[in-house]
Design an enzyme around this catalytic site. Sequence first.
Site, PDB file in Angstrom:
ATOM      1  N   MET A  28      -6.030  -7.341   8.194  1.00 53.00           N
ATOM      2  CA  MET A  28      -5.437  -6.546   9.273  1.00 53.00           C
ATOM      3  C   MET A  28      -6.269  -5.294   9.509  1.00 53.00           C
ATOM      4  SD  MET A  28      -1.369  -7.124   8.603  1.00 53.00           S
ATOM      5  CE  MET A  28      -1.463  -6.705   6.867  1.00 53.00           C
ATOM      6  N   GLY A  80      -8.438  -7.079   3.971  1.00 55.64           N
ATOM      7  CA  GLY A  80      -9.311  -7.173   5.133  1.00 55.64           C
ATOM      8  C   GLY A  80      -8.757  -7.970   6.296  1.00 55.64           C
ATOM      9  N   ARG A 126       2.879 -48.392 -13.885  1.00 53.95           N
ATOM     10  CA  ARG A 126       2.874 -49.305 -12.735  1.00 53.95           C
ATOM     11  C   ARG A 126       2.366 -50.674 -13.174  1.00 53.95           C
ATOM     12  NH1 ARG A 126       0.379 -44.501 -11.301  1.00 53.95           N
ATOM     13  NH2 ARG A 126       1.347 -43.274  -9.623  1.00 53.95           N
ATOM     14  N   ARG A 176       7.802 -49.728 -14.577  1.00 60.89           N
ATOM     15  CA  ARG A 176       8.325 -50.129 -13.270  1.00 60.89           C
ATOM     16  C   ARG A 176       7.954 -51.585 -13.003  1.00 60.89           C
ATOM     17  NH1 ARG A 176       6.138 -47.076  -8.042  1.00 60.89           N
ATOM     18  NH2 ARG A 176       4.343 -48.430  -8.425  1.00 60.89           N
ATOM     19  N   GLY A 209      10.942 -41.318  -6.853  1.00 59.63           N
ATOM     20  CA  GLY A 209       9.601 -41.600  -6.339  1.00 59.63           C
ATOM     21  C   GLY A 209       9.388 -40.766  -5.086  1.00 59.63           C
ATOM     22  N   THR A 210       8.987 -39.519  -5.282  1.00 56.76           N
ATOM     23  CA  THR A 210       8.970 -38.591  -4.149  1.00 56.76           C
ATOM     24  C   THR A 210       7.853 -38.868  -3.159  1.00 56.76           C
ATOM     25  OG1 THR A 210       7.769 -37.026  -5.561  1.00 56.76           O
ATOM     26  CG2 THR A 210      10.159 -36.729  -5.358  1.00 56.76           C
ATOM     27  N   ASN A 211       6.830 -39.637  -3.545  1.00 57.35           N
ATOM     28  CA  ASN A 211       5.809 -40.013  -2.557  1.00 57.35           C
ATOM     29  C   ASN A 211       6.439 -40.874  -1.468  1.00 57.35           C
ATOM     30  OD1 ASN A 211       4.044 -38.734  -4.280  1.00 57.35           O
ATOM     31  ND2 ASN A 211       3.165 -40.614  -5.098  1.00 57.35           N
ATOM     32  N   ASP A 212       7.088 -41.978  -1.868  1.00 56.65           N
ATOM     33  CA  ASP A 212       7.733 -42.854  -0.887  1.00 56.65           C
ATOM     34  C   ASP A 212       8.946 -42.181  -0.253  1.00 56.65           C
ATOM     35  OD1 ASP A 212       6.021 -44.952  -0.814  1.00 56.65           O
ATOM     36  OD2 ASP A 212       7.244 -46.343  -1.968  1.00 56.65           O
ATOM     37  N   HIS A 225     -15.664  -7.603   0.271  1.00 58.68           N
ATOM     38  CA  HIS A 225     -14.712  -8.495   0.936  1.00 58.68           C
ATOM     39  C   HIS A 225     -14.840  -9.921   0.416  1.00 58.68           C
ATOM     40  CE1 HIS A 225     -13.680 -11.392   4.177  1.00 58.68           C
ATOM     41  NE2 HIS A 225     -12.626 -10.616   4.318  1.00 58.68           N
ATOM     42  N   ARG A 256      -3.088  -1.100  -6.508  1.00 59.19           N
ATOM     43  CA  ARG A 256      -2.276  -2.314  -6.445  1.00 59.19           C
ATOM     44  C   ARG A 256      -2.622  -3.146  -7.661  1.00 59.19           C
ATOM     45  NH1 ARG A 256      -5.575  -4.472  -1.163  1.00 59.19           N
ATOM     46  NH2 ARG A 256      -7.600  -4.700  -2.165  1.00 59.19           N
ATOM     47  N   SER A 284      14.704 -42.271 -11.495  1.00 58.34           N
ATOM     48  CA  SER A 284      13.373 -41.662 -11.409  1.00 58.34           C
ATOM     49  C   SER A 284      13.043 -41.536  -9.930  1.00 58.34           C
ATOM     50  CB  SER A 284      12.330 -42.531 -12.109  1.00 58.34           C
ATOM     51  OG  SER A 284      11.055 -41.948 -11.998  1.00 58.34           O
ATOM     52  N   GLU A 324      13.730 -43.876  -4.033  1.00 53.68           N
ATOM     53  CA  GLU A 324      12.629 -43.609  -3.113  1.00 53.68           C
ATOM     54  C   GLU A 324      12.999 -43.896  -1.663  1.00 53.68           C
ATOM     55  OE1 GLU A 324       9.393 -46.343  -4.197  1.00 53.68           O
ATOM     56  OE2 GLU A 324      10.886 -47.499  -5.288  1.00 53.68           O
ATOM     57  N   CYS A 330       8.681 -39.027 -10.668  1.00 54.07           N
ATOM     58  CA  CYS A 330       7.393 -39.612 -11.052  1.00 54.07           C
ATOM     59  C   CYS A 330       6.387 -39.621  -9.912  1.00 54.07           C
ATOM     60  CB  CYS A 330       7.578 -41.031 -11.592  1.00 54.07           C
ATOM     61  SG  CYS A 330       8.313 -42.181 -10.414  1.00 54.07           S
ATOM     62  N   TYR A 367      13.119 -34.390 -16.592  1.00 51.75           N
ATOM     63  CA  TYR A 367      11.675 -34.431 -16.817  1.00 51.75           C
ATOM     64  C   TYR A 367      10.927 -34.565 -15.506  1.00 51.75           C
ATOM     65  CZ  TYR A 367      11.842 -39.521 -16.082  1.00 51.75           C
ATOM     66  OH  TYR A 367      12.011 -40.769 -15.549  1.00 51.75           O
ATOM     67  N   ARG A 414      -3.522   2.849   8.374  1.00 52.41           N
ATOM     68  CA  ARG A 414      -3.880   1.622   7.654  1.00 52.41           C
ATOM     69  C   ARG A 414      -2.699   0.674   7.579  1.00 52.41           C
ATOM     70  NH1 ARG A 414      -8.497   2.474   4.176  1.00 52.41           N
ATOM     71  NH2 ARG A 414      -9.134   4.646   4.107  1.00 52.41           N
ATOM     72  N   LYS A 456       0.836  -1.201   0.000  1.00 58.10           N
ATOM     73  CA  LYS A 456       0.000   0.000   0.000  1.00 58.10           C
ATOM     74  C   LYS A 456       0.873   1.254   0.000  1.00 58.10           C
ATOM     75  CE  LYS A 456      -3.384  -0.029   2.933  1.00 58.10           C
ATOM     76  NZ  LYS A 456      -4.592  -0.272   2.135  1.00 58.10           N
TER      77      LYS A 456
END
Length: 895
Positions: free
Chosen positions: A102, A100, A571, A626, A780-783, A451, A335, A778, A759, A846, A866, A91, A22
């Site tokens: 603050m 809204g 899979r 896999r 395996g970011t979940n595991d 708002h 803004r 590759s 993984e 993956c 990738y 303000r 602001k």
Amino acid sequence: MVSLVYDFHDGGRDLADLLGGKGANLAEMTRLGLPVPPGFIVTTEACRAFLATGEEPEGLSPEVSGHLSELETATGRLLGQADDPLLVSVRSGARFSMPGMMETVLDIGLNDASVRGLAKQSGNERFAWDSYRRLVQMYGTTVMGVDQALFDEAMTRLKEARGARDDLHLDASDLAWLVGTYQRLIRDETGRDFPQSPALQLREAILAVFRSWNAERARLYRRREHIPDGLGTAVTVQRMVFGNLGPDSGSGVAFTRDPATGRPGLYGDYLPNAQGEDVVSGVRDAVPLAELERLDPRSYRQLRDHARTLERHYRDLCDIEFTIERGTLWMLQTRVGKRTAEAAFAIAAELEQEGLIGSDEGLARVSGDELARLMFPRFDASATGEALAHGVPASPGAAVGAAVFDSAEAVRRAADGEKVVLVREETTPDDLPGMVAAQAVLTGRGGKTSHAAVVARGMGKVCVCGAQDITVDAEARRFAVREGGVVEEGTVISVDGSTGAVYPGAIPLVSSATMRYLESGEQPDSVVRAVARALEHADSVRRLEVRANADNPKDAARARRFGARGIGLCRTEHMFLGERRKLVEEMVLARTDDERHRALAALLPLQRKDFTGILEAMDGFPVTIRLLDPPLHEFLPDRTDLAVRVAAAEAAGGRPDAHDRELLDAVNRMHEENPMLGLRGVRLGLVVPGLVAMQVRAIAEAVVERTRAGGSPRAEIMVPLVGAVEELRLAREEVTRVLAEVGEDTGLPVACPVGTMIELPRAALTAGRIAEEAEFFSFGTNDLTQTTWGFSRDDVEAAFFSAYLEKGVFAASPFETLDREGVGRLVRIAVEEGRAARPDLETGVCGEHGGDPESVHFFHDIGLDYVSCSPFRVPVARLEAGRAALAGTDRGDSR
């Protein structure tokens, strides 16, 4: 000494971190020569110092006093002087817009003496007492902690006693009585009097705005919008200009383009004889901004010209707050405006065509989250029927849910899994938890600048405002419809944020125009054409390739239509379900090698057919297959069900089915307390003879079949859950042997790259060794997230993630957005050490993080080749990969 206070003339938008959005933009408008009431800004550094110690920063009071003296000199008035008082507003203004969330205090400087001076100077006694009652109410709530509802109740009782529809129908004596009532209320609630010292009012208001940074609603909003807690807010102190001086005065909010659709033109709301807070709070219904052209043509033309100046200067949609004081226009804020997903793409394309921005910046102006919202379904127009009501279409989309009438009920029902629509006469910042929980927001008052509208657009929530056909009775928990009928709490309604219609019951959904474009290439409107343009440019600049997770030809074909250039994860375990479970049972129950080989031989042609179809659908692009990952017992009947069947047969005096007994023995033998850390992945392949060979042979024979059919199959074989290089070496020997056998048998050499899924933390930490045997990684970011954090995703998300998000342990679930500090560091280590050992190592991800916009940027930065995600997230990943490439241009590719 670092300055804690800046005059408007000393700042600019490049100082937004220090002066807040602001303040920086007020300074920028001042530099542009626009009519901005003078003032000064207390910096975010001062706020952070106050929040750290709870004490006013040393040197702040003298700096504020010095800048106040300059303001008094410039205006020729003293703060709160008795005869002709200077009044100021106080303000909040954080670096990032938090509409809204603050506090604001207007009319600082009024007291029992100066209110009479203001009445005399203005020639309007009612205006003076109206301004004073606003100050006492805001100050009492914001600074002294009195419940807002107590002030509202006093106002309501007075209007009822006078038969007044709204506050405009109260006269000066009514408002003077209300001021006294408010002052007594403050004394009763706090034990202190409303302060008569203007200097004390100013000091305490500034500190109250600082404290509001950590108000619960502000913290909740920051968590949702991923705004860091440590930024703090600046405070703007500005000479008051008054929109409540009579019919030739007023306040409004304007957008340089429609924030819902992106269409050019001046859009917004105007409220005659009102201060700015009245417009956004919805206490009275505003008129469309176009009405100002009739009421005050000169001010309207000036506003239109200033809006054009600002849009050209900022090269974007601008959100403007303004006040007209007796025919004189004042600009109070600007803004870059919040907008819907439709408007974001439309505006970026329009600004490109107008030459205000280039194609790179146009791509940077849209996001994957916005694209995902455009892919959401819409209501089926053929099934909508008669609408209950119509309002202002403030934030588009389609949502169905049970009507609820307060924030707490919305949160409670949503936590139980129920979809709800929050219905309010108008929303306040305290309704934020309910807005977050709801599928949609419906209000009886307000417009596109209320708002509810502003917050809903920022969150991507469906919103219809100002539905004057309904009368909301929050106490009775229902709303009445003008044409007759009542909707009680819990009744299902459908809200169309694109048209403003509200329907009874649940309306069926159909695919959006954007989804139809992705499926067929159809481009029926300007928004879809803008999406197509953004995706084409993203594809032209991105380095990161986008593949899909798909397990069947249908999903593979859809992924290709959506722009995937390969399958990053196929899979094979999904191919063991259905009728094929019987063959898995036979393999598990086999007593001899011959019996096991017969079961595997029966599975072979089925798997080969599956792989052939997927390779055909993704012909010419890589398909990473896999090998079997989950424990084998997952493909067998449920252990408890088997035990019950056997026990029931025995209890009945009969003999259990022999096959059931045999299966139960096998399931008991294979049972593990924690199967996800047990016999699965590469471990299963190493201890179950023939399993790896069968799968690899099916892959190789599918490659041969597609090659003979004239295709260009590119199968890759991925070994899961490797924790030690020795595991991969043994598995690879088996893979290489079978590939060679198929090549020899068919007379067609089969070359499939062999890699592994990273993984496990140990795999990431020993990636240099593993890369000696792997041609690709590759992730395996979940595991990897589960094993790094020690979380079981199926259990912990419902158990305590909401509490962790609320307490700030997470900014976002680590299963949705990658944990860069922990899991991300492991990925970075594995990439660096893997490539050091094998420079041509291909790396990808993956897990579902591959379709998360924020995570895609991280994967680009660390040099992955990738990302792979579900087919429906492929367009999002394509867009974000392009944006990541542009964001990384200045710092260079980390590879």
